[in-house]
Design a protein around this motif. Structure first.
Motif, mmCIF file in Angstrom:
data_model
loop_
_atom_site.group_PDB
_atom_site.id
_atom_site.type_symbol
_atom_site.label_atom_id
_atom_site.label_comp_id
_atom_site.label_asym_id
_atom_site.label_seq_id
_atom_site.Cartn_x
_atom_site.Cartn_y
_atom_site.Cartn_z
ATOM 1 N N VAL A 1 2.466 -9.210 -6.841
ATOM 2 C CA VAL A 1 2.017 -9.400 -8.221
ATOM 3 C C VAL A 1 0.957 -10.502 -8.278
ATOM 4 C CG1 VAL A 1 2.732 -10.284 -10.486
ATOM 5 C CG2 VAL A 1 4.102 -8.536 -9.347
ATOM 6 N N ALA A 2 1.190 -11.586 -7.533
ATOM 7 C CA ALA A 2 0.232 -12.691 -7.523
ATOM 8 C C ALA A 2 -1.105 -12.259 -6.928
ATOM 9 C CB ALA A 2 0.795 -13.867 -6.736
ATOM 10 N N ALA A 3 -1.054 -11.493 -5.834
ATOM 11 C CA ALA A 3 -2.283 -11.025 -5.199
ATOM 12 C C ALA A 3 -3.024 -10.046 -6.099
ATOM 13 C CB ALA A 3 -1.952 -10.354 -3.864
ATOM 14 N N ARG B 1 0.810 -1.220 0.000
ATOM 15 C CA ARG B 1 0.000 0.000 0.000
ATOM 16 C C ARG B 1 0.842 1.269 0.000
ATOM 17 N NH1 ARG B 1 -2.479 -1.271 5.951
ATOM 18 N NH2 ARG B 1 -0.660 -0.746 7.218
ATOM 19 N N GLU B 2 2.149 1.105 0.147
ATOM 20 C CA GLU B 2 3.032 2.278 0.149
ATOM 21 C C GLU B 2 3.174 2.867 -1.251
ATOM 22 O OE1 GLU B 2 4.135 3.674 2.900
ATOM 23 O OE2 GLU B 2 3.097 2.109 4.029
ATOM 24 N N SER B 3 3.286 2.014 -2.255
ATOM 25 C CA SER B 3 3.396 2.507 -3.628
ATOM 26 C C SER B 3 3.131 1.367 -4.602
ATOM 27 C CB SER B 3 4.790 3.093 -3.895
ATOM 28 O OG SER B 3 5.754 2.069 -4.048
ATOM 29 N N PHE B 4 2.729 1.730 -5.800
ATOM 30 C CA PHE B 4 2.466 0.734 -6.833
ATOM 31 C C PHE B 4 3.764 0.040 -7.227
ATOM 32 C CE2 PHE B 4 0.998 -0.278 -11.341
ATOM 33 C CZ PHE B 4 0.176 -1.317 -10.923
ATOM 34 N N ASP B 5 4.871 0.778 -7.178
ATOM 35 C CA ASP B 5 6.173 0.194 -7.511
ATOM 36 C C ASP B 5 6.522 -0.949 -6.547
ATOM 37 O OD1 ASP B 5 6.819 1.713 -9.742
ATOM 38 O OD2 ASP B 5 7.668 3.327 -8.547
ATOM 39 N N LEU B 6 6.238 -0.746 -5.260
ATOM 40 C CA LEU B 6 6.538 -1.787 -4.278
ATOM 41 C C LEU B 6 5.679 -3.016 -4.521
ATOM 42 C CD1 LEU B 6 6.982 0.177 -0.923
ATOM 43 C CD2 LEU B 6 8.731 -1.009 -2.258
ATOM 44 N N THR C 1 -0.490 1.320 -20.022
ATOM 45 C CA THR C 1 -1.186 0.254 -19.306
ATOM 46 C C THR C 1 -0.852 0.311 -17.820
ATOM 47 O OG1 THR C 1 -1.120 -1.172 -21.267
ATOM 48 C CG2 THR C 1 -1.529 -2.233 -19.154
ATOM 49 N N ARG C 2 0.412 0.594 -17.518
ATOM 50 C CA ARG C 2 0.820 0.710 -16.115
ATOM 51 C C ARG C 2 0.098 1.872 -15.437
ATOM 52 N NH1 ARG C 2 3.586 3.166 -12.383
ATOM 53 N NH2 ARG C 2 5.072 2.075 -11.007
ATOM 54 N N THR C 3 0.028 2.997 -16.119
ATOM 55 C CA THR C 3 -0.660 4.162 -15.561
ATOM 56 C C THR C 3 -2.124 3.858 -15.300
ATOM 57 O OG1 THR C 3 0.833 5.718 -16.683
ATOM 58 C CG2 THR C 3 -1.308 6.569 -15.977
ATOM 59 N N LEU C 4 -2.740 3.157 -16.225
ATOM 60 C CA LEU C 4 -4.148 2.784 -16.066
ATOM 61 C C LEU C 4 -4.332 1.918 -14.823
ATOM 62 C CD1 LEU C 4 -7.046 2.699 -17.211
ATOM 63 C CD2 LEU C 4 -6.372 0.674 -18.513
ATOM 64 N N MET C 5 -3.451 0.948 -14.628
ATOM 65 C CA MET C 5 -3.556 0.091 -13.444
ATOM 66 C C MET C 5 -3.319 0.886 -12.163
ATOM 67 S SD MET C 5 -1.816 -3.593 -14.425
ATOM 68 C CE MET C 5 -0.177 -2.927 -14.863
ATOM 69 N N GLU C 6 -2.314 1.777 -12.197
ATOM 70 C CA GLU C 6 -1.969 2.527 -10.991
ATOM 71 C C GLU C 6 -3.082 3.499 -10.592
ATOM 72 O OE1 GLU C 6 1.784 5.099 -9.180
ATOM 73 O OE2 GLU C 6 1.610 4.813 -11.351
ATOM 74 N N LYS C 7 -3.695 4.140 -11.567
ATOM 75 C CA LYS C 7 -4.727 5.133 -11.279
ATOM 76 C C LYS C 7 -6.096 4.516 -11.049
ATOM 77 C CE LYS C 7 -1.870 8.578 -12.033
ATOM 78 N NZ LYS C 7 -1.361 9.393 -10.892
ATOM 79 N N ASP C 8 -6.331 3.348 -11.624
ATOM 80 C CA ASP C 8 -7.670 2.773 -11.607
ATOM 81 C C ASP C 8 -7.764 1.520 -10.730
ATOM 82 O OD1 ASP C 8 -10.353 2.544 -12.396
ATOM 83 O OD2 ASP C 8 -9.836 1.144 -13.975
#
Length: 202
Positions: A75-77, A62-67, A158-165
């Protein structure tokens, strides 16, 4: 690719329950199965005890999408969660691109590039990701002379979409919140039980 809930027999509630079940078992699998030529395969904590699920790693997601993306368990979760929203192709494409960049053979690079394009980018692809027409065309042009960076723009969007949505919804999902709560409780219990006993003074 647009998908409607009517296409699927399970209700949203059943899918949510399925996600909770998935989160409970994903650490005990040796790899994330995939039909994309091994692109999404990860090996993780099957050799560790069940307590591994209560690692501090969970709270770091929950600290960051990068983590989250840097954690095999995360990634699995996240993949399990995306399945409940029928949007797992976004993460699978991102992972495919990460593996693609590691290819050093020009021949293999070209072959894999066209495979990824056919599976995720082209119109009516079986796992078509949600990108704009301009990005799709740019990627198609890049494939005329494939390089390790030919999917960078599409992957970034695609990454931005996942991170924002998707990512915020993942963190708010009952399954993740329950898992985080259990992890915090387990961590507190472990800390208190491992604290040395104060010596008594007479």
């Amino acid at each position: 690719m647009c998908r409607t809930l009517a296409t699927f027999p399970n209700s949203c509630l059943e899918r949510a329950k399925e996600f909770k079940t998935r989160l409970g078992i994903f650490l005990h699998k040796s790899e994330l199965s995939s039909d994309t030529g091994g692109v999404n395969k990860f090996e993780w904590a099957s050799k560790h005890s069940k307590e591994r699920i209560f690692s501090e790693d969970v709270l770091g997601w929950r600290e960051s999408f990068d983590l989250l993306l840097s954690s095999k368990n995360g990634v699995a979760a996240f993949h399990a969660f995306l399945k409940t929203e029928f949007s797992e192709e976004n993460l699978e494409f991102w992972l495919a691109c990460e593996e693609f960049k590691k290819i050093r053979s020009a021949t293999k690079l070209a072959t894999r590039a066209h495979r990824i394009f056919d599976e995720y980018i082209c119109s009516e692809a079986p796992k078509e990701v949600n990108i704009d027409h301009e990005t799709r065309e740019l990627t198609r042009i890049n494939l005329q002379a494939p390089t390790a960076s030919c999917f960078d723009v599409a992957q970034g969007k695609t990454r931005t979409l996942m991170e924002k949505d998707s990512y915020p919804r993942f963190l708010k999902s009952p399954a993740y919140r329950d898992l985080a709560a259990q992890t915090s409780a387990a961590s507190s219990t472990s800390t208190s039980s491992s604290s040395p006993t104060e010596p008594s003074h007479s």
